[in-house]
Design a protein around this motif. Structure first.
Motif, short mmCIF file in Angstrom:
data_model
loop_
_atom_site.label_atom_id
_atom_site.label_comp_id
_atom_site.label_asym_id
_atom_site.label_seq_id
_atom_site.Cartn_x
_atom_site.Cartn_y
_atom_site.Cartn_z
N GLU A 1 0.83 -1.24 0.01
CA GLU A 1 0.15 0.05 -0.05
C GLU A 1 0.87 1.23 -0.25
O GLU A 1 2.01 1.41 0.63
CB GLU A 1 -0.99 0.02 1.26
N GLY A 2 0.57 2.20 -0.81
CA GLY A 2 1.37 3.62 -0.71
C GLY A 2 2.55 3.42 -1.46
O GLY A 2 2.92 2.44 -2.32
N GLY A 3 3.09 4.64 -1.93
CA GLY A 3 4.33 4.78 -2.61
C GLY A 3 5.60 4.30 -1.78
O GLY A 3 5.35 3.86 -0.68
N TRP A 4 6.61 4.66 -2.46
CA TRP A 4 7.90 4.45 -1.74
C TRP A 4 8.10 5.04 -0.40
O TRP A 4 8.59 4.35 0.43
CB TRP A 4 8.95 4.79 -2.60
N ARG A 5 7.57 6.30 -0.20
CA ARG A 5 7.60 7.17 1.03
C ARG A 5 6.86 6.16 2.00
O ARG A 5 7.39 6.00 3.09
CB ARG A 5 6.79 8.54 0.81
N ALA A 6 5.72 6.02 1.72
CA ALA A 6 4.83 5.12 2.88
C ALA A 6 5.59 3.80 3.16
O ALA A 6 5.65 3.33 4.39
CB ALA A 6 3.18 4.73 2.42
N LYS A 7 6.21 3.25 2.29
CA LYS A 7 6.89 1.96 2.27
C LYS A 7 8.06 2.04 3.36
O LYS A 7 8.30 1.23 4.25
CB LYS A 7 6.92 1.34 1.18
N LEU A 8 8.86 3.22 3.05
CA LEU A 8 10.01 3.39 3.84
C LEU A 8 9.64 3.93 5.29
O LEU A 8 10.34 3.25 6.21
CB LEU A 8 10.84 4.53 2.96
N ALA A 9 8.61 4.47 5.26
CA ALA A 9 8.13 5.03 6.57
C ALA A 9 7.85 3.69 7.49
O ALA A 9 8.03 3.68 8.72
CB ALA A 9 7.10 6.15 6.64
N ARG A 10 7.13 2.90 6.77
CA ARG A 10 6.85 1.61 7.42
C ARG A 10 7.91 0.94 7.90
O ARG A 10 8.02 0.29 9.05
CB ARG A 10 5.76 0.87 6.46
N VAL A 11 8.88 0.68 6.94
CA VAL A 11 10.32 0.07 7.34
C VAL A 11 10.91 0.74 8.65
O VAL A 11 11.31 0.06 9.45
CB VAL A 11 11.27 0.21 6.34
N ALA A 12 10.92 1.90 8.63
CA ALA A 12 11.48 2.84 9.73
C ALA A 12 10.63 2.64 10.99
O ALA A 12 11.40 2.13 12.20
CB ALA A 12 11.76 4.10 9.39
N ARG A 13 9.54 2.59 10.97
CA ARG A 13 8.60 2.22 12.27
C ARG A 13 8.59 0.82 12.78
O ARG A 13 8.78 0.83 13.88
CB ARG A 13 7.19 2.72 11.99
N GLU A 14 8.72 -0.20 11.86
CA GLU A 14 8.88 -1.28 12.26
C GLU A 14 10.23 -1.74 12.98
O GLU A 14 10.25 -2.34 13.99
CB GLU A 14 8.78 -2.25 11.04
N ASN A 15 11.41 -1.00 12.51
CA ASN A 15 12.64 -1.20 12.92
C ASN A 15 12.63 -0.45 14.34
O ASN A 15 13.50 -0.74 15.48
CB ASN A 15 13.78 -0.96 11.93
N TRP A 16 11.90 0.60 14.60
CA TRP A 16 11.93 1.49 15.70
C TRP A 16 11.24 0.60 16.80
O TRP A 16 11.77 0.42 17.89
CB TRP A 16 11.04 2.74 15.42
N ALA A 17 10.11 -0.11 16.26
CA ALA A 17 9.37 -0.90 17.33
C ALA A 17 10.39 -2.05 17.65
O ALA A 17 10.21 -2.59 18.77
CB ALA A 17 8.02 -1.57 16.85
#
Length: 271
Positions: free
Chosen positions: A101-117
């Motif tokens: 879902e979403g473009g590259w920006r949403a996907k990278l943000a999801r990657v960052a938040r998953e690693n944060w968690a």
């Protein structure tokens, strides 16, 4: 904080262990132990007490066996640490329903938040240097999934690696404050808000705003906003947004350069 280093054992022995090629072959009843069970016990100790508390003896005690029995499965603590890392990486390797879902920006943000968690769940990860990566199946799957966030958006292969590394390094630095805040509350039994309510009035007695006008003004605004000296999660989200803006600027510049080259080629062909 003591730093441990990943991949310090024998490379062949470590990679074979990570990929399940060193599990001892046995006949008869199912053995009490396995590499996965040993790793899970070690992770539980590290999660609760940090890496300083981790030893083969402590893991053996948790499992109710002798320390020597662990070495049949895991050659040394160095390899155990590698297996622990690859085991927790599995928590962010699965492709969820929202991955596309979403473009590259949403996907990278999801990657960052998953690693944060992931760091918040396993704060001992901050104590491990992965300058030499743990080349296990879960790390490879994690890397592949993260690369997919920027696949096909105009980056070269090396730029894709650099962008994923940039996001990873940002998260690693940003989450440190949050992990330290968690540990501080646990150690002192006092939240940041409680500490600020006690420290703020005392600071007001000694601070001379006219000597430090910017610090006094901005610090008061930030303290009132956060209810503490800082807000690590808000800082993380703010920085992530700025980071993604920078990547977007890179993509636009590359797109403009490509368009310029194409335009120039067309002009040459018709001249």
């Amino acid at each position: 904080m003591t730093t441990e280093y990943a991949s310090t054992g024998d490379p062949r022995r470590g990679i074979e262990l990570l990929w399940g090629l060193r599990e001892p072959a046995r006949k008869g009843p199912k053995p009490r132990l396995s590499v996965e069970r040993i790793a899970r016990a070690a992770i539980e100790i590290a999660d609760a007490e940090g890496l300083a508390a981790l030893s083969m003896r402590r893991v053996a005690e948790r499992l109710g066996v002798t320390a020597m029995s662990l070495y049949t499965y895991v050659p040394s603590k160095a390899e155990l640490l590698d297996v622990m890392l690859d085991t927790v990486y599995a928590e962010v390797t699965g492709r969820g329903d929202g991955d596309d879902e979403g473009g590259w920006r949403a996907k990278l943000a999801r990657v960052a938040r998953e690693n944060w968690a992931l760091y918040r769940r396993h704060p001992w990860l901050l104590q491990v240097s992965t300058r030499r990566p743990v080349l296990g199946p879960n790390l490879i799957a994690k890397y592949d999934r993260e690369l997919s966030a920027v696949d096909g958006i105009g980056l070269t292969d090396v730029e894709m690696d650099l962008v994923v590394s940039l996001v990873s390094d940002y998260v690693h630095g940003a989450v440190r404050g949050a992990v330290q805040a968690d540990a501080l509350v646990e150690r002192t039994g006092m939240t940041d808000e409680e500490w600020w309510r006690r420290a703020g009035p005392i600071l007001a007695e000694v601070l001379e705003p006219e000597r430090y006008p910017l610090a006094a003004r901005v610090g008061a605004a930030a303290g009132a906003e956060y209810g503490a000296a800082s807000d690590p999660e808000r800082s993380f989200e703010f920085g992530l947004s700025i980071l993604l803006d920078g990547i977007e600027t890179l993509l636009r510049a590359k797109s403009a350069t490509t368009a310029g080259h194409d335009s120039g080629a067309g002009t040459d062909a018709t001249s």
